[in-house]
Design a protein around this motif. Structure first.
Motif, short mmCIF file in Angstrom:
data_model
loop_
_atom_site.label_atom_id
_atom_site.label_comp_id
_atom_site.label_asym_id
_atom_site.label_seq_id
_atom_site.Cartn_x
_atom_site.Cartn_y
_atom_site.Cartn_z
N ARG A 22 47.98 16.50 26.01
CA ARG A 22 48.16 16.34 24.79
C ARG A 22 47.49 17.24 23.71
O ARG A 22 48.37 18.03 22.94
N ARG A 23 46.50 17.82 24.12
CA ARG A 23 45.60 18.76 23.07
C ARG A 23 44.67 19.60 24.05
O ARG A 23 44.02 18.82 24.93
N MET A 24 44.59 20.57 23.81
CA MET A 24 43.31 21.52 24.46
C MET A 24 42.94 22.52 23.42
O MET A 24 43.81 23.20 22.98
N SER A 25 41.66 22.45 23.05
CA SER A 25 40.87 23.44 22.33
C SER A 25 39.84 24.17 23.08
O SER A 25 39.10 23.67 23.51
N PHE A 26 40.03 25.41 23.15
CA PHE A 26 39.02 26.25 24.16
C PHE A 26 38.02 26.56 23.29
O PHE A 26 36.79 26.53 23.95
N LEU A 27 38.03 26.74 22.11
CA LEU A 27 36.78 27.05 21.20
C LEU A 27 37.32 26.79 19.91
O LEU A 27 37.87 27.63 18.93
N GLU A 30 34.78 25.78 14.24
CA GLU A 30 34.22 24.98 13.27
C GLU A 30 32.86 24.26 13.80
O GLU A 30 31.99 24.43 13.13
N ASN A 31 33.19 23.73 15.06
CA ASN A 31 31.79 22.86 15.52
C ASN A 31 31.36 23.38 16.89
O ASN A 31 30.60 22.85 17.35
N GLY A 32 32.06 24.65 17.45
CA GLY A 32 31.75 25.16 18.61
C GLY A 32 31.84 24.35 19.93
O GLY A 32 31.25 24.50 20.80
#
Length: 88
Positions: A22-27, A30-32
């Motif tokens: 669905r979603r993947m955020s590696f870095l 904004e919030n680390g």
């Protein structure tokens, strides 16, 4: 003293196709934080491997985490008591 494995609780996630992610955020600058979200699909099997690894196998992939049965019980039992209005 706990060994490094139990302190860090390593995990892995293997998804069979990118369509189940669905979603993947590696870095997230904004919030680390790092974030993974997807769909394991229908659960085919849940097992403890050698008493130290939880393995959840779904139609779309597998989630594995180093955690003992005792650690899971310690985390689950107080939450169940709170949900039922009991004391910890």
């Amino acid at each position: 003293m706990m060994n490094k494995r139990t302190e860090e609780h390593s995990f892995s996630i293997e998804i069979k196709s990118e369509q189940f992610v669905r979603r993947m955020s590696f870095l997230d600058k904004e919030n680390g934080k790092v974030f993974f979200e997807g769909f394991l699909g229908e659960i085919k099997n849940i097992a403890m491997v050698e008493g130290v690894m939880l393995e959840i196998e779904g139609k779309n992939g597998v989630f594995k985490m180093d955690i003992t049965e005792q650690e899971m019980e310690k985390g689950i039992i107080p939450k169940k008591a709170n949900e039922q209005g009991g004391e910890q």
